[in-house]
Scaffold this motif. Sequence first.
Motif, PDB file in Angstrom:
ATOM      1  N   GLY A   1      -0.528  14.706   3.800  1.00 40.87           N
ATOM      2  CA  GLY A   1      -1.377  13.618   3.347  1.00 40.87           C
ATOM      3  C   GLY A   1      -0.892  12.954   2.066  1.00 40.87           C
ATOM      4  O   GLY A   1      -0.371  13.621   1.164  1.00 40.87           O
ATOM      5  N   PHE A   2      -1.066  11.648   1.996  1.00 42.71           N
ATOM      6  CA  PHE A   2      -0.823  10.872   0.782  1.00 42.71           C
ATOM      7  C   PHE A   2      -2.128  10.151   0.469  1.00 42.71           C
ATOM      8  O   PHE A   2      -2.537   9.242   1.188  1.00 42.71           O
ATOM      9  N   LYS A   3      -2.817  10.620  -0.582  1.00 46.73           N
ATOM     10  CA  LYS A   3      -4.107  10.032  -0.943  1.00 46.73           C
ATOM     11  C   LYS A   3      -3.867   8.812  -1.832  1.00 46.73           C
ATOM     12  O   LYS A   3      -3.415   8.945  -2.968  1.00 46.73           O
ATOM     13  N   PRO A   4      -4.175   7.601  -1.339  1.00 48.46           N
ATOM     14  CA  PRO A   4      -3.853   6.408  -2.120  1.00 48.46           C
ATOM     15  C   PRO A   4      -4.902   6.109  -3.181  1.00 48.46           C
ATOM     16  O   PRO A   4      -6.037   6.584  -3.127  1.00 48.46           O
ATOM     17  N   ASN A   5      -4.495   5.310  -4.152  1.00 45.72           N
ATOM     18  CA  ASN A   5      -5.434   4.705  -5.100  1.00 45.72           C
ATOM     19  C   ASN A   5      -5.885   3.389  -4.491  1.00 45.72           C
ATOM     20  O   ASN A   5      -5.062   2.524  -4.179  1.00 45.72           O
ATOM     21  N   LEU A   6      -7.182   3.203  -4.307  1.00 43.16           N
ATOM     22  CA  LEU A   6      -7.700   2.022  -3.605  1.00 43.16           C
ATOM     23  C   LEU A   6      -7.999   0.853  -4.538  1.00 43.16           C
ATOM     24  O   LEU A   6      -8.517  -0.173  -4.081  1.00 43.16           O
ATOM     25  N   ASN A   7      -7.675   0.982  -5.819  1.00 47.39           N
ATOM     26  CA  ASN A   7      -7.994  -0.107  -6.753  1.00 47.39           C
ATOM     27  C   ASN A   7      -7.335  -1.419  -6.364  1.00 47.39           C
ATOM     28  O   ASN A   7      -7.882  -2.503  -6.624  1.00 47.39           O
ATOM     29  N   ASN A   8      -6.153  -1.357  -5.738  1.00 46.66           N
ATOM     30  CA  ASN A   8      -5.462  -2.585  -5.359  1.00 46.66           C
ATOM     31  C   ASN A   8      -6.227  -3.389  -4.318  1.00 46.66           C
ATOM     32  O   ASN A   8      -5.925  -4.562  -4.102  1.00 46.66           O
ATOM     33  N   PHE A   9      -7.191  -2.765  -3.663  1.00 39.38           N
ATOM     34  CA  PHE A   9      -7.944  -3.438  -2.599  1.00 39.38           C
ATOM     35  C   PHE A   9      -9.367  -3.795  -3.050  1.00 39.38           C
ATOM     36  O   PHE A   9     -10.181  -4.219  -2.236  1.00 39.38           O
ATOM     37  N   LEU A  10      -9.657  -3.620  -4.332  1.00 40.64           N
ATOM     38  CA  LEU A  10     -11.011  -3.822  -4.853  1.00 40.64           C
ATOM     39  C   LEU A  10     -11.000  -4.831  -5.988  1.00 40.64           C
ATOM     40  O   LEU A  10     -10.043  -4.916  -6.770  1.00 40.64           O
TER      41      LEU A  10
ATOM     42  N   ASN B   1     -11.478   3.200  -9.397  1.00 44.72           N
ATOM     43  CA  ASN B   1     -11.156   4.436 -10.118  1.00 44.72           C
ATOM     44  C   ASN B   1     -11.860   5.670  -9.564  1.00 44.72           C
ATOM     45  O   ASN B   1     -11.766   6.740 -10.162  1.00 44.72           O
ATOM     46  N   LEU B   2     -12.570   5.520  -8.438  1.00 48.09           N
ATOM     47  CA  LEU B   2     -13.167   6.686  -7.800  1.00 48.09           C
ATOM     48  C   LEU B   2     -12.182   7.283  -6.806  1.00 48.09           C
ATOM     49  O   LEU B   2     -11.335   6.591  -6.241  1.00 48.09           O
ATOM     50  N   ASP B   3     -12.292   8.581  -6.589  1.00 41.37           N
ATOM     51  CA  ASP B   3     -11.391   9.281  -5.694  1.00 41.37           C
ATOM     52  C   ASP B   3     -11.511   8.732  -4.278  1.00 41.37           C
ATOM     53  O   ASP B   3     -12.618   8.557  -3.748  1.00 41.37           O
TER      54      ASP B   3
END
Length: 1020
Positions: A283-292, A300-302
């Motif tokens: 698994g690669f858990k992404p940072n979703l800030n780029n989509f928000l 900044n939430l997991d």
Amino acid sequence: MNPKALSVPRWRVVPLLLIGVVVAARAQTAPQPLRPVPPAPAREEAVQLSAFEVRAEIDNSYSALDSNSLAAFRIELAKTPATAEVFTQAFMDDIAATSIEDVLTGYAGTVTASSNNANAGLFAPGDRDGSQGLSIRGVSAGEIKRDGFIGVPNNARTASGNTDNFSIDRVDVISGPQSLLYGSVGGGGVINTVSKRAEFNRQRSSLKFVLDRFGTKRVIVDSSYGRSRAAVRVALLGAENQTNRYKLGGELYGIYAQAAFRLTPNTTVRFSTERTDNDANVGFKPNLNNFLAPTDPRRNLDARYLALTHQTGDIRVYGEPLTYGNLESAASWFSAERISTRWNSMILESRLTSSLSAQVVAIYTETLDDRVTDGRNLLPGRGSTLPNGAVNPNFGANPFAETAVAIGAPVQINEQRDRNKGVRLAFVHETEFRFWRLRGKSQTAFGGQAFHRGPTFGSSGMALVYYQADPSGNVLYTHANGTQDTTPDYTRSDYGRTPLQNVYFPVQNGIPKHPLFRPGARRISYNGVNYVLEPRIYADQSRITTANPFGLIPNNNPAASTFTGNWNRGGETHSGNLYFANFTDWFDGRLTTLLGYSVTRFETMNVGAGLGNISITPKANHPGWQAGVNYRVLSWLRVYAVTGTAEQAEASTSDILGTPLRNPQAKNSAPEMGLKFTFLEGRLNAQLNWNPTTKTLNENKDAGTAFRDAINPDGINGRVGGTNANQRVNIDRTLESKEFTLEARPSRAWRVRLKASQLAGEITKDVTYRQNYNDQFYLNNGTVIYKDGSPLLVNAAGSVAATAVKDAALTLAMINNPTSPYFANPDPTSGRIQSTTLRTVLMAIDPAKGAAATGATGLPVSSVQYNFATPYAGGLVPIYREGEKNVGFNEYTFNLQNSYAFQSGLAKGFSVFTDVQTYANNRAYYTNYPDATGSTVATRVIRVLYRYPRSTVFNLGLSYSRKGVPWLGEKCSWSTQVNVRNLLNHYRVWIVPTSTLATTLNARLSAQPRTFLWTNSLNF
């Protein structure tokens, strides 16, 4: 990309299946001898079964008759003065286990993932965890042994590690300190596995095929052919493993072979080899800030927390809703790890005389691990929109009009190797004695072992990067004058090479399994440019010195001898052990005693990138002993007590101040006691034991870099201990446990196992360090001076350029003035000077005057020369407190497995297997809350024990078996089995705080969703 609607992946195990059919058919149709071979007489069986060999479980029960995992020679488990647990092949088959760790962490009760790993509780199938390892009773169990010696390395990195069980017959867990046979081991106990054996005068083969609902396919072929003087056994494994998360899994292939030869009637030699190759996408858990959007409260939430709480449905990442099932799947094999293992063994056993036997064991293992460690980022496509409909500006350098994965800066892998070699010699003397009314039997073992490990499979490894090359694969080096050739320039950063920085591939409309090129391939071409994979840091034998034993060449700033990238071989360990053990039956077996003594000597050298970055454990002799007694109170009841010690070598050997850590030790401060019950002529066995207190001293624990930096900051004069300053410390703790195990076969058709356990323990001593001041400079009446007494002149405007005019004397007032360019800006926790400008001028060396920095480290924090007040009373930093609980396990576990096979009537051939697992009062980890001042600094927060809620899981197994298969004959049997894990599909989403800071939330499933496994077997 719904994981419950996976397409069937490309078939890769058909060749292995065909091999299995041929092997099995060969075993079935082997020509018969002209005359029937009579069964071996009892005397012949006695010859075959050496003093070192455990009995096979011929009745397919859950219980075992004996074990050789305690002292090398075979001891009846009922008479063993120790807490022992055995998992047989029959049990592993009933629960459809595929790995040793599945069995241990799910059913032993006392075995968990490493207790030092706070992330183990968040682990899900398909994740990778570099902190892999097992604990027994809350402390490290060390590595899994194989046939009492060096075992096969893990073939996958999970929270506990993963060792496939296709080549083993049973797993033994011997609890408590066990220094006799194993030398350097942990205080919780030892895990030993027993290899599948080539059997003389016996031919049998089996073919097993397993499927599950997520697309896993697994084939195992196991064939043994034996005559009176020679035998061979081969096990083949092919698997495509999938999980309940899309495209997270991998391909695993393995072969195990053993050839046995009876050289004389009393001498047998066995040669074994095992190879595995596991290529796993994790698994690669992404940072979703780029989509928000900037104001979106989910920033900044997991990401896993958002997915499991159903807050991701409107986030436009894929062409379908973003869910837990596809959240971490995007990186394909750029989030992969390939581990190849080799294990080779030679065992020679001989009965030298009627009473003396000898065994020689030689082992060689190798492991190669290529893990993709590129920077990974998920970027929105050009022209995409945010959930609120606005144009998304966060696409960065993504060249695609759809979501893409960005890899690189630079594109690299981490390569780790592990190599073990060792030899062990053991003698066993057996004798029966009779003196007046005193009769008995004595077994005495003595011997020793030598072991070398290096390099070591660890967490650092070697960084390998893709560098530009010519068409012939020669790396190209650019020199200061702009010319390019194939000669390294050791005066330039990265030796003048040009790394491959970034690559991209789209994932929005489908995640490719094999995008771009295979990470780890030694030569590639990208956008028409050739690249080769090679170490980021070079080594040269001509540069070898005491401080630089591998001749590493600085690749960052050659003039300053600094390095960029990992270069760490792990520990180089040499170990030796001599032992003596005696097991004696007194009064015709009414009383048995075990007494043993050992001396272990080991040393470890750990070397990392950086001159002087060497840590060595000095050679020393470490004694250990074991004493136990087992007494038959009634014909069905025995009572036992045992006490002993253990000591463990560690690869990381220096503490926060660079001082060598003490070796971990363990001892029973009070004997472990227990009862053993035997009923129904051995068909019902039970064990109740109580371990009041095992003291584990000097456990090596990672306190974290925050504590190291608060206690021993990297000042203008460096640190106390220099590059040897580590973030590890010694801690003392106790272990406590109570266990009850019952294994029964009330009838031929009925098997039962019950296990209940309770674990406890705590830290017994505060771990505190005094803060150190490492930023001292020369000062005279408020003016900073050089060592020769001259004032240190600086540029008043704060320029540190070589051409800047130095027109002002640096003063303490300037260092204390927040508006001054030379303000120290001390770290609020350690007092370390954080100002780059001030550090530069204080550390600069004048050819005539020297430097303003004194070079002194280790001064008390009260000696700080500028304005700073430590937040710690008396400058003492507490790391661990007396009374803090041992963590990483369930205080209470309960397991009940029940299997019943119908013997007559319409249901004849059918079996039902039920399995209940309950865990309660879980001690997960300590999590941190802000202190009274609101500080979230790791060294100042308040530590609070976090517990996971109670969990119960029901599993079910249904099977049908039949003897006689059309076209294959009556000697062939066929069985089909369905295992349903989490039968009720009951699971909850647990919202949990992270161990780093309790105000940050993560999430996990209380249990994995319902899974079906379908196993079909043919036995010849």
